[in-house]
Design a protein around this motif. Structure first.
Motif, PDB file in Angstrom:
ATOM      1  N   ASP A  11       4.010 -13.946  23.228  1.00 37.80           N
ATOM      2  CA  ASP A  11       2.811 -14.664  22.791  1.00 37.80           C
ATOM      3  C   ASP A  11       2.757 -14.542  21.280  1.00 37.80           C
ATOM      4  N   HIS A  12       2.750 -15.684  20.588  1.00 30.59           N
ATOM      5  CA  HIS A  12       2.742 -15.660  19.126  1.00 30.59           C
ATOM      6  C   HIS A  12       1.773 -16.709  18.591  1.00 30.59           C
ATOM      7  N   PRO A  13       0.460 -16.410  18.699  1.00 32.18           N
ATOM      8  CA  PRO A  13      -0.523 -17.357  18.150  1.00 32.18           C
ATOM      9  C   PRO A  13      -0.380 -17.478  16.637  1.00 32.18           C
ATOM     10  N   PRO A  14      -0.660 -18.640  16.066  1.00 32.24           N
ATOM     11  CA  PRO A  14      -0.558 -18.825  14.616  1.00 32.24           C
ATOM     12  C   PRO A  14      -1.392 -17.783  13.857  1.00 32.24           C
ATOM     13  N   GLU A  57      -1.068 -14.606  13.770  1.00 29.41           N
ATOM     14  CA  GLU A  57      -1.169 -13.298  14.414  1.00 29.41           C
ATOM     15  C   GLU A  57       0.217 -12.706  14.633  1.00 29.41           C
ATOM     16  N   THR A  69       8.597 -18.346  24.573  1.00 34.34           N
ATOM     17  CA  THR A  69       7.664 -18.059  23.494  1.00 34.34           C
ATOM     18  C   THR A  69       6.596 -19.139  23.484  1.00 34.34           C
ATOM     19  N   ARG A  70       5.356 -18.710  23.372  1.00 36.78           N
ATOM     20  CA  ARG A  70       4.240 -19.645  23.324  1.00 36.78           C
ATOM     21  C   ARG A  70       3.320 -19.280  22.168  1.00 36.78           C
ATOM     22  N   SER A  71       2.747 -20.299  21.558  1.00 37.23           N
ATOM     23  CA  SER A  71       1.794 -20.065  20.470  1.00 37.23           C
ATOM     24  C   SER A  71       0.357 -20.097  20.974  1.00 37.23           C
ATOM     25  N   GLY A  72       0.168 -20.468  22.224  1.00 35.13           N
ATOM     26  CA  GLY A  72      -1.158 -20.514  22.821  1.00 35.13           C
ATOM     27  C   GLY A  72      -1.040 -20.507  24.325  1.00 35.13           C
ATOM     28  N   ARG A  73      -2.176 -20.503  25.004  1.00 34.23           N
ATOM     29  CA  ARG A  73      -2.178 -20.433  26.466  1.00 34.23           C
ATOM     30  C   ARG A  73      -2.592 -21.748  27.121  1.00 34.23           C
ATOM     31  N   ASN A  74      -2.537 -22.858  26.380  1.00 30.95           N
ATOM     32  CA  ASN A  74      -2.925 -24.144  26.947  1.00 30.95           C
ATOM     33  C   ASN A  74      -2.093 -24.519  28.171  1.00 30.95           C
ATOM     34  N   SER A 108       0.841 -18.729  30.574  1.00 31.57           N
ATOM     35  CA  SER A 108       1.538 -17.657  29.858  1.00 31.57           C
ATOM     36  C   SER A 108       3.017 -18.006  29.737  1.00 31.57           C
TER      37      SER A 108
END
Length: 128
Positions: free
Chosen positions: A112-115, A117, A65-70, A73
């Motif tokens: 993918d779980h951006p803050p 969203e 699980t990631r909150s961003g793509r820095n 993926s």
């Protein structure tokens, strides 16, 4: 805020994100008709996120699980070293559970779980 507090907060946020991702992944697998056998199985060498079955095949599922793509993926985080480790841990799980033989599939659930969203769940069956 001092640097130690920021580190602790970031570490705790990552743990919470990881737990939420594993919850989403387990629910997704159930909706796909799989039965979750075990979550977060641990031994001295490491941990398997989710072990499930479709009735005939053991499905070993790595959840990222990631909150961003820095850092790329979520699926890209499952490197060849990680895959090798998961295969070895699966052998340990089979021995610990006294399972002599069964077909095995290795899946990745990438979230993918951006803050702020909604999370996007991508299930890669037979990923490796």
């Amino acid at each position: 805020m001092d640097i130690e507090v920021r580190r602790a907060r970031t570490h705790g946020d990552r743990q919470a994100l990881g737990r939420a991702g594993e919850d989403l992944a387990a629910e997704h697998l159930r909706r796909q008709g799989l039965t979750v056998l075990e979550r977060n199985w641990r031994c001295r060498e490491g941990e398997l996120d989710i072990l499930a079955t479709d009735g005939t095949t053991l499905v070993v599922c790595e959840v990222k699980t990631r909150s961003g793509r820095n850092f790329g993926s979520p699926a890209e985080a499952v490197t060849e070293d990680k895959r090798r480790r998961i295969r070895g841990l699966t052998s340990r799980w089979l021995a610990a559970r006294r399972v002599a033989w069964c077909p095995i599939r290795f899946d990745v659930v990438a979230i993918d779980h951006p803050p702020g969203e909604e999370p996007v769940v991508r299930h890669i069956a037979g990923a490796f």
